[in-house]
Design an enzyme around this catalytic site. Structure first.
Site, PDB file in Angstrom:
ATOM      1  N   ARG A  90       0.832  -1.208   0.000  1.00  0.00           N
ATOM      2  CA  ARG A  90       0.000   0.000   0.000  1.00  0.00           C
ATOM      3  C   ARG A  90       0.862   1.253   0.000  1.00  0.00           C
ATOM      4  O   ARG A  90       2.007   1.230   0.454  1.00  0.00           O
ATOM      5  CB  ARG A  90      -0.905  -0.006   1.248  1.00  0.00           C
ATOM      6  N   LEU A  92       2.128   4.844   1.214  1.00  0.00           N
ATOM      7  CA  LEU A  92       2.288   5.493   2.515  1.00  0.00           C
ATOM      8  C   LEU A  92       1.744   6.922   2.398  1.00  0.00           C
ATOM      9  O   LEU A  92       2.126   7.677   1.498  1.00  0.00           O
ATOM     10  CB  LEU A  92       3.754   5.478   2.916  1.00  0.00           C
ATOM     11  N   ASN A 106      12.259   2.565  -0.282  1.00  0.00           N
ATOM     12  CA  ASN A 106      11.494   1.519  -0.947  1.00  0.00           C
ATOM     13  C   ASN A 106      12.368   0.876  -1.992  1.00  0.00           C
ATOM     14  O   ASN A 106      13.253   1.517  -2.562  1.00  0.00           O
ATOM     15  CB  ASN A 106      10.250   2.128  -1.621  1.00  0.00           C
ATOM     16  N   THR A 107      12.135  -0.383  -2.253  1.00  0.00           N
ATOM     17  CA  THR A 107      12.820  -1.073  -3.335  1.00  0.00           C
ATOM     18  C   THR A 107      11.780  -1.443  -4.381  1.00  0.00           C
ATOM     19  O   THR A 107      10.668  -1.845  -4.051  1.00  0.00           O
ATOM     20  CB  THR A 107      13.572  -2.337  -2.822  1.00  0.00           C
ATOM     21  N   HIS A 108      12.144  -1.208  -5.655  1.00  0.00           N
ATOM     22  CA  HIS A 108      11.181  -1.387  -6.753  1.00  0.00           C
ATOM     23  C   HIS A 108      11.864  -2.188  -7.860  1.00  0.00           C
ATOM     24  O   HIS A 108      12.971  -1.833  -8.283  1.00  0.00           O
ATOM     25  CB  HIS A 108      10.739  -0.006  -7.268  1.00  0.00           C
ATOM     26  N   ASP A 140       8.555   9.348  -1.296  1.00  0.00           N
ATOM     27  CA  ASP A 140       7.909  10.660  -1.122  1.00  0.00           C
ATOM     28  C   ASP A 140       6.409  10.439  -1.352  1.00  0.00           C
ATOM     29  O   ASP A 140       5.936   9.323  -1.441  1.00  0.00           O
ATOM     30  CB  ASP A 140       8.530  11.721  -2.052  1.00  0.00           C
ATOM     31  N   ALA A 141       5.665  11.522  -1.500  1.00  0.00           N
ATOM     32  CA  ALA A 141       4.202  11.395  -1.517  1.00  0.00           C
ATOM     33  C   ALA A 141       3.680  10.797  -2.819  1.00  0.00           C
ATOM     34  O   ALA A 141       2.518  10.415  -2.920  1.00  0.00           O
ATOM     35  CB  ALA A 141       3.562  12.760  -1.287  1.00  0.00           C
TER      36      ALA A 141
HETATM   37  C1  GRF Z   1      10.170  -7.134  -4.509  1.00  0.00           C
HETATM   38  O1  GRF Z   1      10.512  -7.338  -5.872  1.00  0.00           O
HETATM   39  C2  GRF Z   1       9.829  -5.678  -4.293  1.00  0.00           C
HETATM   40  O2  GRF Z   1      10.579  -4.784  -5.054  1.00  0.00           O
HETATM   41  C3  GRF Z   1       8.399  -5.663  -4.767  1.00  0.00           C
HETATM   42  O3  GRF Z   1       7.835  -6.827  -4.225  1.00  0.00           O
HETATM   43  C4  GRF Z   1       8.864  -7.824  -4.159  1.00  0.00           C
HETATM   44  C5  GRF Z   1       8.877  -8.355  -2.745  1.00  0.00           C
HETATM   45  O4  GRF Z   1       9.484  -9.612  -2.772  1.00  0.00           O
HETATM   46  N1  GRF Z   1       7.721  -4.460  -4.323  1.00  0.00           N
HETATM   47  P1  GRF Z   1       9.559 -10.485  -1.391  1.00  0.00           P
HETATM   48  O5  GRF Z   1       8.168 -10.507  -0.804  1.00  0.00           O
HETATM   49  O6  GRF Z   1      10.516  -9.774  -0.492  1.00  0.00           O
HETATM   50  O7  GRF Z   1      10.064 -11.825  -1.840  1.00  0.00           O
END
Ligand code: GRF
Length: 199
Positions: A90, A92, A106-108, A140-141
């Site tokens: 979700r 933030l 965040n990781t994307h 950020d937002a």
């Molecule tokens: C990751 O690829 C993250 O970037 C994305 O969801 C995945 C999470 O993987 N938003 P996990 O649940 O940590 O295996």
């Protein structure tokens, strides 16, 4: 540094952080894992590692704003130095970012600003690009729009499916996340405009 991790899924990225924290000289400790859903793998992984967990379910709150404030309270209770969103389902909101903006990352699984949003790997495969990757950024937002902290490219193979490609991207995400958390714990990050350079 005290780290709170937000996760809604299997938690393999969380696991990479938990494993790194076992290291005596790793400068961070995961103190709590918070999810918006009960029964997810990330919560089991936290419990197995002896880390506290909390679940803040949207269904239990009147609306997004109330839920967002409740999430912020749950995170604040752990007194974090850094909040890591690793597969959190979700966005933030304002109340959360008022308290933890500037120290939430965040990781994307894409090279932002390409392929933001909820299904980046599916969109990547559908588009047919030859190179994708992973991004760690300050939250950020906006939706996946914060200053970039780290990126790394991942090649797309002709026979890649969403799953095969996502697994290969996650390998990079796990390493980048562990490295970025350590760098932030050691040096902090001063956000100078768009690109953020951690010393
Ligand atoms: C990751 O690829 C993250 O970037 C994305 O969801 C995945 C999470 O993987 N938003 P996990 O649940 O940590 O295996």
């Amino acid at each position: 540094a005290r780290v709170v991790v937000l996760a809604s899924g299997s938690g393999s990225l969380l696991q990479a952080l938990l494993d790194a924290c076992e290291g005596a000289d790793y400068p961070a400790r995961v103190v709590t894992v918070v999810s918006d859903r009960a029964g997810v793998g990330a919560l089991d992984r936290a419990t197995a590692a002896g880390v506290a967990t909390a679940v803040v379910r949207p269904a239990e709150y009147g609306d997004r704003v109330v839920w967002d404030a409740a999430l912020a309270d749950a995170v604040a209770a752990a007194e974090p130095d850094l909040v890591v969103s690793a597969g959190f389902g979700r966005l933030l909101g304002e109340a959360f970012l008022a308290r933890f903006g500037g120290r939430t990352i965040n990781t994307h699984p894409a090279l932002l600003p390409a392929f933001p949003g909820a299904h980046p790997v599916r969109d990547t495969v559908a588009y047919g690009v030859k190179v994708t990757g992973a991004t760690v950024h300050l939250v950020d937002a906006g939706v996946d729009t914060g200053p970039v902290l780290a990126q790394e490219a991942v090649g797309v193979e002709p026979d890649d499916t969403e799953d095969t490609l996502h697994e290969r991207i996650k390998v990079v995400e796990r390493r980048m996340l562990v490295e970025t958390v350590a760098a932030l714990a050691r040096h902090g990050a001063t956000v100078t405009g768009r690109g953020v350079n951690i010393p």
